[in-house]
Motif scaffolding. Structure first.
Motif, mmCIF file in Angstrom:
data_model
loop_
_atom_site.group_PDB
_atom_site.id
_atom_site.type_symbol
_atom_site.label_atom_id
_atom_site.label_comp_id
_atom_site.label_asym_id
_atom_site.label_seq_id
_atom_site.Cartn_x
_atom_site.Cartn_y
_atom_site.Cartn_z
ATOM 1 N N PRO A 60 -0.628 -13.064 -1.266
ATOM 2 C CA PRO A 60 0.370 -12.115 -0.770
ATOM 3 C C PRO A 60 -0.082 -10.666 -0.934
ATOM 4 C CG PRO A 60 1.008 -12.885 -2.943
ATOM 5 C CD PRO A 60 -0.235 -13.649 -2.561
ATOM 6 N N VAL A 61 0.462 -9.791 -0.104
ATOM 7 C CA VAL A 61 0.221 -8.358 -0.223
ATOM 8 C C VAL A 61 0.992 -7.841 -1.434
ATOM 9 C CG1 VAL A 61 0.491 -6.111 0.899
ATOM 10 C CG2 VAL A 61 -0.074 -8.153 2.271
ATOM 11 N N HIS A 63 -5.379 15.048 -8.400
ATOM 12 C CA HIS A 63 -6.289 14.236 -9.193
ATOM 13 C C HIS A 63 -6.207 12.789 -8.690
ATOM 14 C CE1 HIS A 63 -2.758 12.561 -11.186
ATOM 15 N NE2 HIS A 63 -2.321 13.814 -11.350
ATOM 16 N N PRO A 64 -7.180 11.960 -9.031
ATOM 17 C CA PRO A 64 -7.153 10.554 -8.605
ATOM 18 C C PRO A 64 -5.988 9.814 -9.252
ATOM 19 C CG PRO A 64 -9.355 11.202 -9.314
ATOM 20 C CD PRO A 64 -8.435 12.310 -9.725
ATOM 21 N N VAL A 65 -5.462 8.838 -8.527
ATOM 22 C CA VAL A 65 -4.369 7.997 -9.021
ATOM 23 C C VAL A 65 -4.755 6.533 -8.823
ATOM 24 C CG1 VAL A 65 -2.571 9.706 -8.610
ATOM 25 C CG2 VAL A 65 -3.211 8.108 -6.785
ATOM 26 N N VAL A 66 -3.969 5.655 -9.454
ATOM 27 C CA VAL A 66 -4.252 4.218 -9.381
ATOM 28 C C VAL A 66 -3.199 3.533 -8.538
ATOM 29 C CG1 VAL A 66 -4.436 2.066 -10.671
ATOM 30 C CG2 VAL A 66 -5.390 4.178 -11.615
ATOM 31 N N ASN A 67 -3.642 2.782 -7.543
ATOM 32 C CA ASN A 67 -2.788 1.881 -6.776
ATOM 33 C C ASN A 67 -3.499 0.532 -6.689
ATOM 34 O OD1 ASN A 67 -0.557 3.609 -5.926
ATOM 35 N ND2 ASN A 67 -2.060 4.674 -4.645
ATOM 36 N N ASN A 68 -2.746 -0.524 -6.778
ATOM 37 C CA ASN A 68 -3.331 -1.858 -6.664
ATOM 38 C C ASN A 68 -3.239 -2.320 -5.204
ATOM 39 O OD1 ASN A 68 -3.888 -2.062 -9.443
ATOM 40 N ND2 ASN A 68 -1.783 -2.710 -9.857
ATOM 41 N N TYR A 69 -4.348 -2.157 -4.496
ATOM 42 C CA TYR A 69 -4.350 -2.473 -3.064
ATOM 43 C C TYR A 69 -4.659 -3.939 -2.782
ATOM 44 C CZ TYR A 69 -4.770 2.611 -2.873
ATOM 45 O OH TYR A 69 -4.574 3.962 -3.044
ATOM 46 N N LEU A 70 -5.373 -4.610 -3.669
ATOM 47 C CA LEU A 70 -5.765 -5.997 -3.465
ATOM 48 C C LEU A 70 -4.801 -6.947 -4.160
ATOM 49 C CD1 LEU A 70 -9.634 -5.763 -4.052
ATOM 50 C CD2 LEU A 70 -8.503 -6.339 -1.888
ATOM 51 N N PRO A 71 -4.746 -8.209 -3.687
ATOM 52 C CA PRO A 71 -3.971 -9.205 -4.425
ATOM 53 C C PRO A 71 -4.486 -9.302 -5.854
ATOM 54 C CG PRO A 71 -4.593 -10.071 -2.279
ATOM 55 C CD PRO A 71 -5.318 -8.773 -2.453
ATOM 56 N N PRO A 72 -3.618 -9.582 -6.809
ATOM 57 C CA PRO A 72 -4.037 -9.599 -8.220
ATOM 58 C C PRO A 72 -5.274 -10.445 -8.481
ATOM 59 C CG PRO A 72 -1.652 -9.804 -8.054
ATOM 60 C CD PRO A 72 -2.177 -9.868 -6.665
ATOM 61 N N ARG A 73 -5.413 -11.554 -7.763
ATOM 62 C CA ARG A 73 -6.553 -12.433 -7.993
ATOM 63 C C ARG A 73 -7.880 -11.758 -7.626
ATOM 64 N NH1 ARG A 73 -6.451 -18.181 -5.104
ATOM 65 N NH2 ARG A 73 -4.369 -18.143 -6.102
ATOM 66 N N LEU A 74 -7.827 -10.766 -6.721
ATOM 67 C CA LEU A 74 -9.058 -10.121 -6.252
ATOM 68 C C LEU A 74 -9.266 -8.738 -6.845
ATOM 69 C CD1 LEU A 74 -8.972 -11.083 -2.445
ATOM 70 C CD2 LEU A 74 -10.257 -12.185 -4.290
ATOM 71 N N ASN A 75 -8.419 -8.352 -7.780
ATOM 72 C CA ASN A 75 -8.597 -7.038 -8.411
ATOM 73 C C ASN A 75 -9.983 -6.930 -9.036
ATOM 74 O OD1 ASN A 75 -6.228 -5.768 -7.792
ATOM 75 N ND2 ASN A 75 -5.137 -6.456 -9.636
ATOM 76 N N GLY A 76 -10.633 -5.804 -8.782
ATOM 77 C CA GLY A 76 -11.972 -5.578 -9.313
ATOM 78 C C GLY A 76 -13.093 -6.050 -8.405
ATOM 79 N N SER A 77 -12.750 -6.701 -7.293
ATOM 80 C CA SER A 77 -13.795 -7.154 -6.363
ATOM 81 C C SER A 77 -14.440 -5.955 -5.677
ATOM 82 C CB SER A 77 -13.199 -8.095 -5.304
ATOM 83 O OG SER A 77 -12.643 -9.248 -5.906
ATOM 84 N N VAL A 78 -15.758 -6.029 -5.491
ATOM 85 C CA VAL A 78 -16.497 -4.967 -4.811
ATOM 86 C C VAL A 78 -17.074 -5.548 -3.528
ATOM 87 C CG1 VAL A 78 -18.418 -3.354 -4.943
ATOM 88 C CG2 VAL A 78 -17.032 -3.823 -6.987
#
Length: 565
Positions: free
Chosen positions: A481-482, A511-526
């Motif tokens: 899910p999104v 300044h830079p901010v944090v948003n979680n754009y990817l599904p939680p399972r793919l967080n940190g993927s490059v």
């Protein structure tokens, strides 16, 4: 042997759909149920002839035999030169050393007596049919020849039934040569499976199309695929020289030229080829060929490799070889055109006739097209502007659609140049539009401009590879899910459900901010790697040394000190 027997044997070839494939003993020994209806009568007549008392009155039989021989001679004379001059043994076969060399796989199988079923894949005129006939002759197998352009399943079944009977009674195998095998659809190709699987027939299929696309997997798994290459210029020259030697009296051949290794007896003794393969002098006269080297021509004798044919100058011969494009059949057809022209024909007229007689149409569905566009794309990717320009010229000169090339270069601009030069894609689109508006021949200049620019531009495949990685991740699970944070919330109900909560609108911050754009399972993927990231690249010392030797004048690459293995 009675002359009726000769008549029966002579008649067998057309009945069996090809060159004489069964011996007289085989035919008379087979039960009638294994023979076609027309052949049964011949076999019965032969049995009756052998059991009947000898008769001194053989004139009617002689007359019939002469008639049959005359018909065969007329058919042979009507055949094109390329058909009449097919090699009669493997020693005379020109080209394809990867298949005919003593240590090749095919020759090894031939020596073991079990070649098995195979597919010959190669361009027109490279020797597929001739090689199949010579292999059958060497193995002493029954040879049947069909063409997929006019044969069907019933013809294959007939051959298979005959082959089964011959194998069970005489032990001789049957080779079925099917020309243009790719023209059989998948259902038709399946007819071969049980017969090939059981060894009833050995199939040799010839095709100009890629077997991977045109031959079913089931049939491919039962056959070996042998690739025949386009003949080289030297191969064509040797074929033309041998052809001239075979149709020219021995005393008229230039002694400085290498002579054919095969004798005249070799050309006429094989039952697998049509008779009268070599042309006697009487036939040469019928073709209108000169019978005397004394002709008043303007060309210097030193420019004429075959004095008996003064119109065949070095220039004409070289042009003939070039126009044949590696096709022996085309080369011999052009040779026939030259030799049947009057000896006083000027070289310019001959050259004009040769060029106008060769089709310049370009097969836009064949493998050559895709091979050349691949060569063009890879040359651009490898920053080899010379090679890229050559393949561009080859394709356009053969009549390729310039829009097809332009579209491929638009892809190349993003796939290979990519982020290294953001001007590449706009230029490619401009060249595509120029081809649409201007057309050939002027748009070749636009394409040359584009190809040169892309070849010299720096290369960066990060965007292309990033998409491939992302696509792979997406296909693994299409249900992720999104995140609520990045969902749009146009209604109150959606906002109450948490859509858009804790989302930071980037332009509002200094300044830079944090948003979680990817599904939680793919967080940190490059997926899109940073510029200069070399984690997906490797070092090949051998490939680098080869580049240094061939492209850098033997000097070490200047980037050696910046990278480690």
């Amino acid at each position: 042997m009675s002359k009726n027997t000769q008549k029966a044997n002579t008649t067998l070839a057309p009945i069996f759909g090809g060159p004489s494939s069964l011996s007289k003993k085989d035919v008379t020994s087979l039960p009638s149920r294994y023979l076609p209806s027309a052949t049964r009568g011949i076999a019965q007549k032969r049995r009756a002839t052998e059991t009947a008392p000898a008769s001194d009155h053989t004139e009617p039989s002689t007359k019939k035999t002469k008639t049959g021989t005359t018909v065969a001679s007329r058919l042979s004379a009507a055949a094109p030169l390329a058909e009449r001059l097919r090699p009669q043994n493997l020693g005379d076969f020109v080209g394809q050393p990867q298949l005919t060399a003593h240590d090749s796989l095919l020759m090894g199988l031939l020596r073991n007596g079990a070649t098995g079923s195979m597919i010959f894949w190669g361009p027109p005129g490279c020797g597929k049919t001739t090689l199949a006939r010579l292999l059958a002759k060497r193995t002493n197998a029954v040879f049947k020849e069909l063409s997929a352009t006019d044969a069907g399943i019933s013809d294959v079944r007939t051959v298979a039934e005959e082959a089964k009977g011959v194998l069970s009674l005489t032990g001789r195998r049957t080779i079925l040569f099917l020309d243009e095998v790719h023209r059989f659809n998948k259902a038709q190709q399946d007819i071969f499976l049980p017969f090939v699987e059981q060894g009833i027939i050995q199939l040799i299929g010839a095709t100009t199309e890629n077997p991977s696309f045109k031959i079913t997997g089931a049939l491919l798994s039962r056959c070996r695929v042998f690739v025949l290459e386009r003949l080289t210029g030297e191969d064509i020259r040797r074929i033309v020289t041998q052809a001239i030697e075979r149709i020219t009296p021995d005393s008229s051949v230039d002694s400085t030229k290498p002579s054919s290794s095969a004798s005249e007896t070799d050309f006429t003794s094989s039952p697998t080829l049509a008779p009268s393969s070599s042309l006697p002098m009487s036939q040469t006269a019928k073709l209108g060929l000169p019978s005397s080297p004394e002709n008043d021509v303007s060309e210097s004798p030193s420019c004429t490799p075959f004095p008996i044919y003064p119109q065949l100058t070095d220039t004409v011969l070289n042009t003939l070889i070039s126009l044949s494009n590696g096709d022996a059949r085309t080369a011999l057809s052009l040779l026939e055109l030259v030799l049947t022209s009057p000896p006083t024909t000027s070289a310019s007229n001959l050259l004009s006739s040769l060029r106008s007689s060769v089709s310049t149409s370009f097969d836009r569905t064949g493998d050559d097209r895709y091979d050349m566009i691949s060569a063009l794309h890879k040359s651009v990717r490898g920053s080899d502007g010379d090679a890229a320009m050559y393949w561009l010229a080859r394709m356009l000169s053969q009549g390729e659609d310039p829009l097809y090339i332009a579209r491929r270069m638009v892809v190349c601009a993003s796939e290979d140049v990519g982020l290294a030069d953001n001007h590449a894609l706009p230029l490619a689109m401009a060249a595509l539009q120029a081809c649409q508006v201007i057309g050939m021949p002027e748009c070749r200049i636009n394409l040359a401009h584009l190809v040169a620019y892309l070849a010299e531009a720096p290369k960066d495949t990060r965007a292309y590879k990033a998409y491939n990685r992302a696509e792979e991740a997406a296909r693994k699970d299409m249900t992720l899910p999104v995140p609520l944070m990045v969902r749009n919330a146009p209604t109150r109900m959606m906002r109450d459900m948490g859509y858009g909560d804790e989302y930071h609108y980037n332009p509002d911050y200094i300044h830079p901010v944090v948003n979680n754009y990817l599904p939680p399972r793919l967080n940190g993927s490059v997926f899109l790697k940073h510029a200069g990231d070399l984690s997906d690249k490797f070092w090949d010392e051998e490939a680098l040394r080869k580049w240094e030797t061939e492209k850098n004048d033997g000097k070490p690459w200047e980037g050696r000190s910046n990278y480690r293995k």
